[in-house]
Design a protein around this motif. Structure first.
Motif, mmCIF file in Angstrom:
data_model
loop_
_atom_site.group_PDB
_atom_site.id
_atom_site.type_symbol
_atom_site.label_atom_id
_atom_site.label_comp_id
_atom_site.label_asym_id
_atom_site.label_seq_id
_atom_site.Cartn_x
_atom_site.Cartn_y
_atom_site.Cartn_z
ATOM 1 N N MET A 52 0.926 -1.012 -0.091
ATOM 2 C CA MET A 52 0.047 0.068 -0.151
ATOM 3 C C MET A 52 0.942 1.523 -0.079
ATOM 4 O O MET A 52 0.576 2.330 -0.554
ATOM 5 C CB MET A 52 -0.872 0.038 1.228
ATOM 6 C CG MET A 52 -2.026 -1.163 1.293
ATOM 7 S SD MET A 52 -2.631 -1.093 2.788
ATOM 8 C CE MET A 52 -4.025 0.167 2.389
ATOM 9 N N ALA A 53 1.825 1.455 0.823
ATOM 10 C CA ALA A 53 2.687 2.385 0.809
ATOM 11 C C ALA A 53 3.640 2.875 -0.381
ATOM 12 O O ALA A 53 4.064 3.783 -0.554
ATOM 13 C CB ALA A 53 3.697 2.379 1.998
ATOM 14 N N ASN A 54 3.796 1.878 -1.225
ATOM 15 C CA ASN A 54 4.487 1.920 -2.290
ATOM 16 C C ASN A 54 4.028 2.833 -3.395
ATOM 17 O O ASN A 54 4.483 3.641 -4.156
ATOM 18 C CB ASN A 54 4.666 0.482 -3.417
ATOM 19 C CG ASN A 54 5.579 0.560 -4.452
ATOM 20 O OD1 ASN A 54 4.825 0.830 -5.609
ATOM 21 N ND2 ASN A 54 6.679 0.544 -4.022
ATOM 22 N N SER A 55 2.627 3.188 -3.123
ATOM 23 C CA SER A 55 2.046 4.090 -3.961
ATOM 24 C C SER A 55 2.142 5.598 -3.497
ATOM 25 O O SER A 55 1.984 6.661 -3.972
ATOM 26 C CB SER A 55 0.414 4.234 -4.285
ATOM 27 O OG SER A 55 0.008 4.184 -2.908
ATOM 28 N N PHE A 56 2.785 5.834 -2.212
ATOM 29 C CA PHE A 56 3.055 7.177 -1.614
ATOM 30 C C PHE A 56 4.057 8.109 -2.453
ATOM 31 O O PHE A 56 5.165 7.647 -2.965
ATOM 32 C CB PHE A 56 3.616 7.049 -0.387
ATOM 33 C CG PHE A 56 2.696 6.516 0.638
ATOM 34 C CD1 PHE A 56 1.344 6.846 0.620
ATOM 35 C CD2 PHE A 56 3.106 6.107 1.860
ATOM 36 C CE1 PHE A 56 0.588 6.416 1.409
ATOM 37 C CE2 PHE A 56 2.045 5.628 2.898
ATOM 38 C CZ PHE A 56 1.079 5.659 2.701
ATOM 39 N N LYS A 57 3.534 9.187 -2.783
ATOM 40 C CA LYS A 57 4.499 10.174 -3.558
ATOM 41 C C LYS A 57 5.708 10.905 -2.739
ATOM 42 O O LYS A 57 6.616 11.344 -3.236
ATOM 43 C CB LYS A 57 3.465 11.155 -4.060
ATOM 44 C CG LYS A 57 2.688 10.837 -5.171
ATOM 45 C CD LYS A 57 1.542 12.042 -5.513
ATOM 46 C CE LYS A 57 0.559 11.439 -6.608
ATOM 47 N NZ LYS A 57 -0.220 10.487 -6.341
ATOM 48 N N ASN A 58 5.550 10.977 -1.406
ATOM 49 C CA ASN A 58 6.563 11.742 -0.568
ATOM 50 C C ASN A 58 7.154 10.604 0.337
ATOM 51 O O ASN A 58 6.287 9.705 0.992
ATOM 52 C CB ASN A 58 5.853 12.818 0.156
ATOM 53 C CG ASN A 58 5.195 13.831 -0.856
ATOM 54 O OD1 ASN A 58 5.919 14.159 -1.708
ATOM 55 N ND2 ASN A 58 3.858 14.120 -0.439
#
Length: 306
Positions: A52-58
């Motif tokens: 899920m966190a792989n999609s984070f931009k920052n």
């Protein structure tokens, strides 16, 4: 060595994420002294949090996923950030193991089928995003697939697995297939057929430790499959004395001093890595003196600005 997470995009209409989280799961097993069924449950939850966190931009983006079931395992907590760091814990690390009829660990029985998943995302907005849904099996993968559909309106296929041998994870990871809004029915049908052949992801990763090879074996012969640069994940706790001091201050001066008066110090143990932090009476006194000094300076500055 950090674990690898690989992303592929199929015809700009489907995204596929695969991760080998074996080292991450083994780190959790060592830190928490997990029984096999606790290792399987926490390992699966850490893995999906990383996906899920792989999609984070920052890099500072952050999520906390909590699985709260009515089984003997209690709550499972997993955290992940935009830098690929994950951490987690379970209420009952020594829960007894039980097997299902197929010989696999009964994770659903340990987690429980009544309860909910809560995901909190801090992604730079004024308020954190909070999503929730009920558990359906307690097996983690089915529950998070349902979470994606119910709370994030994102249809997906999700496989999570942790294979254990003599108390050690020999293969762990996950595969997440997500459908983008513009996906054609023809492509969706083809991807659904292939996703149905994924099988046990832990077995796939045992045979093909590189998650790119797992994606290749299922979707590689399709048209327009583009792979992004792989990234890494690792189990890393960000606890620190500075955070513990803030926690002690939040107790309030009276409660903090009552604890010191009773046992001579305040000791806090991190739930995620087990590290212990101890503050003696002098350190606690200094904390509240510093707080008083900061408050006084703030008041003085406010007066001068009038």
């Amino acid at each position: 060595m950090p674990d690898i997470i690989q992303k592929a995009i199929i015809d700009n209409q489907i995204t596929v994420l695969a991760v080998n989280s074996t080292a991450t799961v083994n780190r959790a097993i060592k830190l928490h002294d997990l029984s096999p069924v606790a290792a399987a449950a926490l390992g699966r939850t850490l893995t999906v949090a990383a996906l899920m966190a792989n999609s984070f931009k920052n890099p500072t983006d952050y999520l906390t996923a909590v699985v709260s079931g009515n089984g003997p395992l209690g709550s499972i907590t997993a955290c992940a950030d935009g830098k690929g760091n994950v951490k987690g814990c379970v209420d009952n690390n020594a829960v007894d193991n039980a097997l299902r009829e197929d010989g696999h660990l009964d994770v659903g029985g340990a987690v429980g089928k009544v309860g909910k998943i809560t995901v909190i995302k801090n992604i730079g907005l004024k308020q954190p995003y909070v999503g929730t849904c009920n558990l359906i099996t307690g097996e983690i993968a089915e529950d998070f697939a349902n979470y994606f559909y119910i709370s994030e309106q994102q249809p997906c296929a999700l496989s999570l697995g942790v294979k254990l041998q003599k108390g050690k994870c020999i293969a762990g990871g996950g595969l997440l297939v997500q459908v983008l809004p513009q996906c054609s029915e023809e492509l969706l049908d083809e991807v659904e057929k292939r996703a149905g052949r994924i099988g046990e992801i832990s077995t796939q990763l045992q045979e093909k430790p590189d998650p790119k090879d797992v994606i290749e074996s299922i979707f590689g012969d399709m048209d327009n499959v583009v792979y992004t640069e792989p990234s890494t994940i690792k189990y890393k706790c960000d606890c620190s004395m500075a955070r513990i001091k803030k926690l002690v201050v939040s107790l309030g001066k009276k409660e903090a001093h009552d604890i010191v008066a009773e046992q001579g110090f305040i000791e806090v143990q991190c739930h995620f890595c087990g590290k212990k932090y101890r503050l003696d009476e002098q350190a606690v006194n200094q904390l509240f003196e510093d707080k008083k000094s900061r408050k006084s300076k703030t008041t003085d500055s406010s007066d001068e600005s009038k």
